[in-house]
Design a protein around this motif. Structure first.
Motif, mmCIF file in Angstrom:
data_model
loop_
_atom_site.group_PDB
_atom_site.id
_atom_site.type_symbol
_atom_site.label_atom_id
_atom_site.label_comp_id
_atom_site.label_asym_id
_atom_site.label_seq_id
_atom_site.Cartn_x
_atom_site.Cartn_y
_atom_site.Cartn_z
ATOM 1 N N LYS A 377 9.450 -8.687 -9.272
ATOM 2 C CA LYS A 377 8.194 -9.415 -9.121
ATOM 3 C C LYS A 377 7.205 -8.648 -8.246
ATOM 4 O O LYS A 377 7.582 -7.995 -7.278
ATOM 5 C CB LYS A 377 8.455 -10.791 -8.519
ATOM 6 N N THR A 378 5.939 -8.738 -8.630
ATOM 7 C CA THR A 378 4.864 -8.108 -7.854
ATOM 8 C C THR A 378 3.668 -9.057 -7.824
ATOM 9 O O THR A 378 3.522 -9.932 -8.676
ATOM 10 C CB THR A 378 4.424 -6.775 -8.490
ATOM 11 N N PHE A 450 7.262 -0.768 -10.789
ATOM 12 C CA PHE A 450 8.368 -0.091 -10.107
ATOM 13 C C PHE A 450 7.874 0.550 -8.810
ATOM 14 O O PHE A 450 8.529 0.472 -7.764
ATOM 15 C CB PHE A 450 8.980 0.975 -11.016
ATOM 16 N N ALA A 451 6.721 1.205 -8.877
ATOM 17 C CA ALA A 451 6.171 1.858 -7.698
ATOM 18 C C ALA A 451 5.854 0.857 -6.599
ATOM 19 O O ALA A 451 6.053 1.134 -5.407
ATOM 20 C CB ALA A 451 4.917 2.649 -8.081
ATOM 21 N N ALA A 452 5.351 -0.317 -6.968
ATOM 22 C CA ALA A 452 5.018 -1.341 -5.975
ATOM 23 C C ALA A 452 6.258 -1.804 -5.234
ATOM 24 O O ALA A 452 6.239 -1.988 -4.007
ATOM 25 C CB ALA A 452 4.332 -2.520 -6.658
ATOM 26 N N ASN A 453 7.351 -1.977 -5.949
ATOM 27 C CA ASN A 453 8.593 -2.375 -5.298
ATOM 28 C C ASN A 453 9.123 -1.272 -4.387
ATOM 29 O O ASN A 453 9.648 -1.550 -3.304
ATOM 30 C CB ASN A 453 9.637 -2.767 -6.344
ATOM 31 N N ASP A 454 8.963 -0.010 -4.806
ATOM 32 C CA ASP A 454 9.346 1.109 -3.940
ATOM 33 C C ASP A 454 8.526 1.102 -2.651
ATOM 34 O O ASP A 454 9.047 1.309 -1.555
ATOM 35 C CB ASP A 454 9.102 2.448 -4.652
ATOM 36 N N ALA A 455 7.231 0.888 -2.806
ATOM 37 C CA ALA A 455 6.312 1.038 -1.678
ATOM 38 C C ALA A 455 6.520 -0.023 -0.597
ATOM 39 O O ALA A 455 6.213 0.221 0.582
ATOM 40 C CB ALA A 455 4.875 0.990 -2.179
ATOM 41 N N ILE A 463 0.245 -5.170 -1.509
ATOM 42 C CA ILE A 463 0.246 -4.298 -2.685
ATOM 43 C C ILE A 463 0.060 -5.176 -3.918
ATOM 44 O O ILE A 463 0.808 -6.137 -4.133
ATOM 45 C CB ILE A 463 1.556 -3.498 -2.813
ATOM 46 N N PHE A 464 -0.949 -4.857 -4.708
ATOM 47 C CA PHE A 464 -1.244 -5.600 -5.922
ATOM 48 C C PHE A 464 -1.090 -4.667 -7.124
ATOM 49 O O PHE A 464 -1.387 -3.473 -7.038
ATOM 50 C CB PHE A 464 -2.670 -6.150 -5.896
#
Length: 534
Positions: A377-378, A450-455, A463-464
């Motif tokens: 989820k993001t 995927f990048a948002a979860n990494d960050a 982070i949106f």
């Protein structure tokens, strides 16, 4: 010995497995450009940035032995990749001891470029079969003096359209034996086969020779590179393609020829009903339909992916990164699968063809699916909300990171968006002031999620993710930027091939040819190839 809780395998052990022909996937998780600069012969490129999007399709069996390496300029990416692979369900994940330097220190051979197994195999074929070829000057002279001579371009159609030998016809590699008789029904008509460099010219020409076509057949030596270095102009935007219809006599001749070549190469034939028995536990089996994408989309066998035969032979490291796996091919004509299989068998693969192929079994519609996990989820914003942010006074508080390919980013991106590699995201967000807010995008938003979860592990800032990605922005008719305006990461996700496009320097083209000429010697030093030509 372990690294970050993951066991290691030495270069010597990896080599032993390759020599024993055990199943093993040696994967380099750097971006494509550094991978192309140096890697072992059987290392396949799985960029860490896109690992979740590729792993399940390219390494289908979860208990495959996977050996990971990849140091970028600031860190060793292998432990992160091993963690991702374990999270994807892979149970036998190892790290290459010492990484690429460990391989080099153990005396392992280092290769350059991409698709090296296939390219080196092409050189091996020419070396051992003395595949007939003509220089650009000789081909130009023939075309000017003999109107019957035909030139068949063995690349993908999109590559052909980029640049081609004037007057040539697009006939991608696996189509050659199936279509050549229709294009050159007179047995005295000379046939010239070309690609951009050497490999597909050699394999295409030798395919026609092996199939026993009576025509005079030769490769255009060094392809469009050789043509360009000779000072000749290339055509662009051509749309000449092979004819769809084949008369029964030509088809039957091609079928008999292809089956004879496949049998000589040791290809085995199985029915679709016996396929489950072949897919035994503990063995990786790639199921591949080698017809055109259009044919595949209209109906294919369940479980089979689409890789047109010519590209399959050209890019074995991408399609089948598990060395030692089995490969099963299918078509509906009895030519393309057999010819493609004959080459895979000569490259050392255990290869099968579905026979007979019953059209009633080809019932699955649509394109090849690409299984991938859900990214998690993001927080999301819409294109209209992003537009409002960019138009507001506080827009400087926001940073947009675009995780699409550098090629797509250069073509078009949201104004102010910064090109970023997902593998760099931790260091990129950590380097920003605490008051910054982040908006992530890519073409569809999948990779951005995927990048948002990494960050989130590297910053407490919001982070949106842009819902629908940059395509949603484009669909809304909103403004775009073009070119390398904001590169937060270097554009190393794509290796620039010296043979693509029309603007590569002559020195780069010649250097590429020189490299190809040296591949046979490298294969002899490496000793793990198991190539055996007819």
């Amino acid at each position: 010995m372990t690294i970050h809780a993951y066991p290691v395998l030495s270069a010597a052990t990896v080599r032993e497995k390759l020599l024993a022909r055990n199943e093993i996937a040696l994967i380099d998780v750097r971006e494509e450009d550094p991978y192309a600069q140096e890697h072992p012969l059987w290392a396949s490129n799985f960029p860490l940035s896109r690992l979740e999007l590729q792993a399940w399709r390219r390494i289908p069996r979860r208990d495959t032995t996977i050996v990971v390496y990849g140091e970028d300029e600031l860190e060793d990416l292998a432990p992160r990749a091993a963690q991702i692979l374990s999270g994807l369900g892979y149970t036998r994940v190892f790290i290459l001891e010492g990484g690429l330097e460990g391989w080099r220190a153990a005396g392992g051979e280092i290769f350059r470029d991409v698709n090296v197994p296939s390219k080196s195999f092409g050189e091996w074929v020419e070396h051992h079969k003395d595949t007939p070829s003509l220089s650009a000057e000789e081909v130009k002279k023939r075309l000017e003096s003999d109107t019957d001579t035909i030139v068949l371009d063995a690349r993908r159609f999109d590559e052909y359209q980029t640049m081609n030998i004037p007057g040539s016809i697009s006939v991608p590699g696996a189509e050659l034996v199936l279509r050549a008789r229709a294009l050159a029904p007179n047995p005295s008509t000379p046939i010239i086969v070309n690609c951009a460099g050497r490999t597909r010219s050699i394999i295409g020409t030798q395919s026609l020779v092996n199939a026993g076509l009576p025509n005079p057949i030769a490769a255009l030596r060094n392809g469009t590179i050789g043509w360009t270095l000779a000072g000749y102009e290339l055509e662009t935007g051509a749309n000449r393609k092979f004819p769809d219809n084949i008369d029964r006599q030509a088809l039957e001749l091609a079928q008999a020829d292809a089956r004879r070549v496949a049998d000589a190469a040791g290809v085995r034939h199985i029915t679709i009903d016996s396929l489950p028995q072949l897919q035994e536990k503990g063995r990786t089996t790639y199921l591949i339909d080698v017809r055109t994408p259009e044919e595949y989309k209209n109906g294919h066998l369940a479980g089979f992916i689409n890789v047109p035969g010519g590209q399959l032979v050209q890019e074995t490291d991408h399609t089948a990164p598990v060395r030692g796996a089995r490969i099963v091919l299918a078509d509906l004509d009895g030519v393309r699968a057999n010819m493609s299989a004959s080459w895979l068998a000569q490259m050392g693969w255990e290869t099968f063809v579905i026979e007979p192929a019953d059209p009633e079994d080809f019932t699955v519609k649509g394109e090849t699916s690409n299984p991938a996990p859900e990214p998690g989820k993001t927080q999301e914003i819409s294109a209209s909300q992003l537009q409002e942010i960019l138009n507001a006074d506080e827009n400087e508080n926001y940073l947009i990171f675009d995780f699409t390919t550098s090629v797509n980013y250069l073509k078009r991106h949201i104004p102010g968006a910064r090109f970023a590699l997902r593998s760099h995201i931790g260091r990129l967000v950590a380097a920003q002031p605490a008051d910054k807010k982040f908006i992530f995008t890519c073409g569809s938003s999948q990779l951005a999620r995927f990048a948002a979860n990494d960050a989130q592990a590297h910053t407490s800032s919001p982070i949106f993710v842009l819902n629908g990605g940059t395509q949603a922005w484009i669909d809304a008719g909103l403004p775009l930027e073009h070119g390398p305006s904001h590169l937060a990461s270097p554009a190393i996700d794509r290796y620039r091939r010296p043979y693509e496009g029309t603007d590569a320097p002559a020195s780069a083209m010649q250097a590429y040819l020189d490299w190809e000429f040296g591949l046979v010697e490298q294969l002899n030093r490496d000793g793990t190839h198991f190539f055996n030509v007819l």
